[in-house]
Design a protein around this motif. Structure first.
Motif, short mmCIF file in Angstrom:
data_model
loop_
_atom_site.label_atom_id
_atom_site.label_comp_id
_atom_site.label_asym_id
_atom_site.label_seq_id
_atom_site.Cartn_x
_atom_site.Cartn_y
_atom_site.Cartn_z
N CYS A 1 0.83 -1.21 0.00
CA CYS A 1 0.00 0.00 0.00
C CYS A 1 0.86 1.26 0.00
O CYS A 1 0.56 2.23 -0.69
CB CYS A 1 -0.93 -0.02 1.20
SG CYS A 1 -2.09 1.37 1.27
N LEU A 2 1.94 1.25 0.77
CA LEU A 2 2.85 2.39 0.78
C LEU A 2 3.47 2.62 -0.59
O LEU A 2 3.56 3.76 -1.07
CB LEU A 2 3.94 2.17 1.82
CG LEU A 2 3.59 2.42 3.28
CD1 LEU A 2 4.70 1.91 4.19
CD2 LEU A 2 3.32 3.89 3.55
N LEU A 3 3.90 1.54 -1.24
CA LEU A 3 4.52 1.67 -2.55
C LEU A 3 3.52 2.14 -3.60
O LEU A 3 3.87 2.93 -4.49
CB LEU A 3 5.13 0.32 -2.97
CG LEU A 3 6.28 -0.18 -2.08
CD1 LEU A 3 6.71 -1.57 -2.51
CD2 LEU A 3 7.46 0.77 -2.13
N ASP A 4 2.27 1.65 -3.50
CA ASP A 4 1.26 2.08 -4.47
C ASP A 4 0.95 3.57 -4.34
O ASP A 4 0.69 4.25 -5.34
CB ASP A 4 -0.03 1.27 -4.27
CG ASP A 4 0.11 -0.15 -4.78
OD1 ASP A 4 1.01 -0.40 -5.59
OD2 ASP A 4 -0.69 -1.01 -4.37
N ASN A 5 0.96 4.07 -3.13
CA ASN A 5 0.59 5.47 -2.89
C ASN A 5 1.80 6.40 -2.81
O ASN A 5 1.64 7.58 -2.51
CB ASN A 5 -0.21 5.58 -1.59
CG ASN A 5 -1.59 4.96 -1.69
OD1 ASN A 5 -2.54 5.56 -2.17
ND2 ASN A 5 -1.71 3.71 -1.26
N LEU A 6 2.97 5.86 -3.07
CA LEU A 6 4.18 6.68 -3.01
C LEU A 6 4.12 7.87 -3.97
O LEU A 6 4.60 8.97 -3.62
CB LEU A 6 5.40 5.82 -3.28
CG LEU A 6 6.76 6.37 -2.86
CD1 LEU A 6 6.76 6.71 -1.38
CD2 LEU A 6 7.85 5.35 -3.16
N PRO A 7 3.56 7.73 -5.19
CA PRO A 7 3.48 8.92 -6.06
C PRO A 7 2.67 10.06 -5.47
O PRO A 7 2.90 11.22 -5.83
CB PRO A 7 2.82 8.36 -7.33
CG PRO A 7 3.16 6.91 -7.34
CD PRO A 7 3.15 6.50 -5.90
#
Length: 783
Positions: free
Chosen positions: A371-377
């Motif tokens: 989830c963190l990686l998906d929302n990093l942008p």
């Protein structure tokens, strides 16, 4: 005059004993109060200060004192939060949380329907508390009595005539009519019978009418008088019936604020909106079950972007952060948190979210990491470079080697997001090492995404490693068994053509592309042709600007009369083998005269032993006529012929046939020597050196007897001696196998040596295929 009052109030407020400093004045319309933006002296936090001039407004002083008293005692989430009240000889001050008049948004008509419903619900609930729990009447409900806090919530103010109905001398009975602009907002029964009539009607009747006026102003902008009350213009259809009951002329039939809230909260009612449900559930989020929490997050995801951002920043976000870190909120709550965080300013993000994000990247929960990686942008722009490089990326690297493929894949994709926040040392060192692992991942999708990732970060790589890494990675990708992996390698080569040199394009990349032209998949073949065309165009463009030759210019030869040459393979021959035959023919045509025999005596004289003859030539037996006839078979060196003869006058060339037992040894030893000395220290193999050398060597003669005289090669180049000197200069003591001088002569001292009596056995060729382990090294460059 108003300016002078404001200046005097500001001067008083700047005194050392006053705990607040006054700022700009805020317009709040017709009111007995003046509103200023203020700042607390102790911590610098924002506040609002309501000031009342007791000298200039003596007639309304009872209203101001009543507001001060009621503000101290009335506490409710829907009421303006009072921080302090100050009274001196000239002014009254009510210090509150920072607020903005709702009248500003009403006049601009900038409120969305959902936000308006949410605010009306808040005011209605507050009036329910005032009427039922406090047994009081507000008496002046309108848009100018409502303010919005920093969180965007609507707060009820204007407590000038707020009165408890338990008091016989309530201020509303005496001073209700002197409230500014009271005639426009007064209910019809009060306008006819005065405020004393309130005692004979339901307690909430006056405030219910004021709530109807507020609803009209919120959706229409401005209330001009009693003629507009009850009109449903621009009011949502779901509120029409309840709104009309609020505005009815008969006070006994009016719908109280409490009943108005109840009507709106029914199933399908106008207060059943996601935003209102969110405000009710947010404070108890940590106490909800997993199912209830998931329902709450689903409601949060359904909210549109026109909802008040300040409320999410100030109220929702802190509760979500608590749920994620300590309440087991999980990825869904985190996704909602980061969605709200994307609307924060850089300073707000760093203060509220950055510490939490850094801690969450250290959490071992895979779902949370994905989830963190998906929302990093959504948050990368607000994260400082030092935080990403020193704290977040070191935590991310564990995802490159995680056992879950989804974590590895999302980590590779996240590289594109953080690449601009990483230092050159990290990019060209640690990052490339991890990408080398994922480029060989067992999952074809991860290998393909790694190729795409390398193509997109090519310009971020250092010049020292860029071409080497990319060519190796893309060449490997072209040979990937996964069709989309091969296609990605070709696409990446086409996209990064500018980062390679022309030499790399011609020597390393084009040979890697060519096998893909015969790929079994048409998708790959088509892309290979497109990529090949790009590189060919670039190479050809550069080649067209290169010089014709790098050889030094030579002196022009004397002009010779042109002679027709009917041989095949001339310079005009355009066949594929024409150049080789043409070169050979031109050399013969330019050589005039005869090749002289090795003997200088005429044919009529007996042949004497030639002491200057090469030691490799067999000696003739006798100078007899029979020997003269057999001369062409035993003479090693052809007879030199005078120049200028025609081709038809030239004698047939002599042919030397070496002994059969020496042929196999010499031929295979020469190829073996090239194989053995293939890796030369200067990067030139013996085969290339031998071709480029101007001194060709002769095969070992079948000598059976040592020469009695010093060796004379008759003008032939001493290639073996040259090669021996070269090897000695390089530190090599011996000549390569197959290229040594004959054992019959020592070229260094030209002294006779011991003849070789027993010929070496014929070398046998092993035609059995080599084992896979015995790699000759020629294919290493393609791997």
């Amino acid at each position: 005059m108003d300016f002078l009052k404001s200046a005097v109030a500001s001067a008083i407020a700047k005194g050392s004993s006053f705990p607040f400093s006054l700022g700009d004045r805020v317009d709040i319309g017709d009111s007995i109060w003046t509103l200023h933006n203020g700042t607390k002296r102790d911590d610098g936090s924002a506040c609002s200060v309501f000031t009342f001039d007791t000298v200039a407004n003596k007639s309304r002083l009872p209203l101001a004192k009543n507001a001060v008293r009621k503000s101290r005692t009335l506490r409710h989430p829907g009421v303006i939060k009072v921080l302090d009240t100050i009274e001196n000889e000239t002014n009254l001050y009510i210090v509150t949380e920072r607020v903005v008049p709702l009248l500003w948004q009403v006049k601009r008509r900038s409120l969305s329907e959902e936000t308006a419903k949410w605010g009306i619900y808040t005011v209605s609930s507050t009036l329910k508390f005032v009427n039922e729990d406090a047994s009081s009447v507000h008496g002046a409900v309108r848009a100018s009595s409502v303010y919005t806090s920093e969180s965007g919530e609507w707060k009820l103010g204007g407590f000038d005539i707020l009165s408890s109905m338990k008091e016989d001398d309530a201020i509303i009975y005496t001073y209700g009519s002197i409230v500014p602009d009271a005639a426009r907002y007064t209910p019809p029964e009060v306008a006819k019978g005065g405020y004393e009539i309130i005692k004979r009607h339901p307690l909430a009747a006056v405030d219910a009418y004021g709530l109807g006026v507020l609803i009209f102003e919120v959706f229409n902008g401005q209330f001009l008088g009693g003629d507009q009350i009850g009109k449903t213009t621009n009011i949502p259809s779901s509120m029409h019936q309840s709104y009309k009951r609020l505005c009815t002329a008969n006070p006994k039939l009016r719908l109280s604020p409490a009943h108005f809230v109840e009507q709106g909260k029914k199933h399908g009612g106008f207060f059943r909106t996601p935003l209102i449900r969110l405000t009710e559930d947010i404070e108890s989020l940590g106490l909800k079950t997993d199912t209830e929490r998931e329902e709450f997050i689903n409601e949060l995801d359904n909210l549109s972007d026109d909802f008040p951002e300040d409320f999410f920043k100030m109220k929702v976000l802190p509760e979500l952060l608590k749920s994620v870190e300590f309440g087991g909120g999980g990825p869904k709550v985190l996704g909602a948190t980061l969605k709200i965080g994307s609307k924060l300013s850089a300073d707000e993000f760093n203060a509220k979210l950055t510490p939490v994000v850094v801690r969450l990247f250290g959490n071992p929960d895979r779902a949370l990491r994905v989830c963190l990686l998906d929302n990093l942008p959504l948050m990368i722009d607000n994260l400082p470079q030092r935080v990403v490089n020193d704290k977040i990326f070191p935590q991310m690297t564990s995802g490159f080697t995680d056992v879950a493929p989804v974590v590895r894949e999302q980590t590779v994709k996240a590289v594109l997001t953080v690449i601009n926040k990483l230092s050159d040392r990290v990019v060209n060192g640690e990052l490339l090492k991890f990408l080398a692992r994922t480029a060989n991942d067992e999952q074809p999708g991860i290998r393909t995404n790694t190729t795409i990732c390398l193509g997109r970060i090519a310009k971020n790589l250092g010049q020292g490693t860029r071409s080497k890494v990319l060519i190796a990675a893309f060449s490997r990708a072209i040979r990937d068994p996964f069709v989309h992996g091969r296609n990605a390698g070709l696409l990446a080569l086409g996209a990064t053509i500018d980062v390679f040199t022309e030499e790399d394009c011609a020597v390393r990349i084009l040979p890697a592309i060519c096998p893909a032209l015969m790929d079994k998949e048409k998708l790959v073949r088509d892309q290979a042709n497109k990529t090949l065309d790009l590189y060919l165009q670039r190479v050809r463009k550069v080649a067209s600007t290169m010089a014709d030759t790098v050889l030094p210019p030579t002196a022009p030869a004397e002009a010779e009369p042109s002679k027709p040459d009917t041989r095949s393979g001339t310079s005009n021959d355009t066949s594929w083998a024409g150049w080789a035959i043409s070169s050979f023919t031109n050399k013969i045509a330019s050589a005039d005269g005869e090749i002289e025999p090795t003997t200088a005596t005429p044919a009529t004289k007996p042949v004497e032993p030639d002491t200057t003859r090469s030691a490799s030539v067999p000696r003739p037996t006798k100078s007899s006529p029979s020997a003269q006839l057999d001369l062409p078979k035993q003479t090693l060196r052809p007879i030199a012929q005078p120049l200028g003869r025609s081709l038809s006058d030239r004698p047939a060339p002599t042919v030397y046939e070496p002994p059969e037992e020496e042929e196999g040894d010499d031929v295979f030893d020469a190829w073996g020597a090239m194989d053995e000395d293939e890796d030369d220290s200067n990067g030139v193999d013996p085969f290339t050196a031998a071709v480029a050398s101007p001194k060709p060597t002769s095969p070992d003669p079948p000598t059976t007897k040592a020469a009695a005289t010093p060796y004379d090669d008759g003008g032939e180049p001493d290639f073996a001696g040259w090669l021996a000197a070269k090897n000695q200069a390089k530190g090599k003591g011996t000549l390569p196998k197959g290229l040594g001088k004959s054992a019959s002569t020592n070229t260094a001292t030209k002294a006779p040596v011991k003849p070789r009596v027993v010929p070496a056995p014929v070398k046998k060729i092993d035609t059995k295929p080599k084992d896979e382990d015995e790699d000759d090294g020629w294919g290493d460059a393609w791997d």
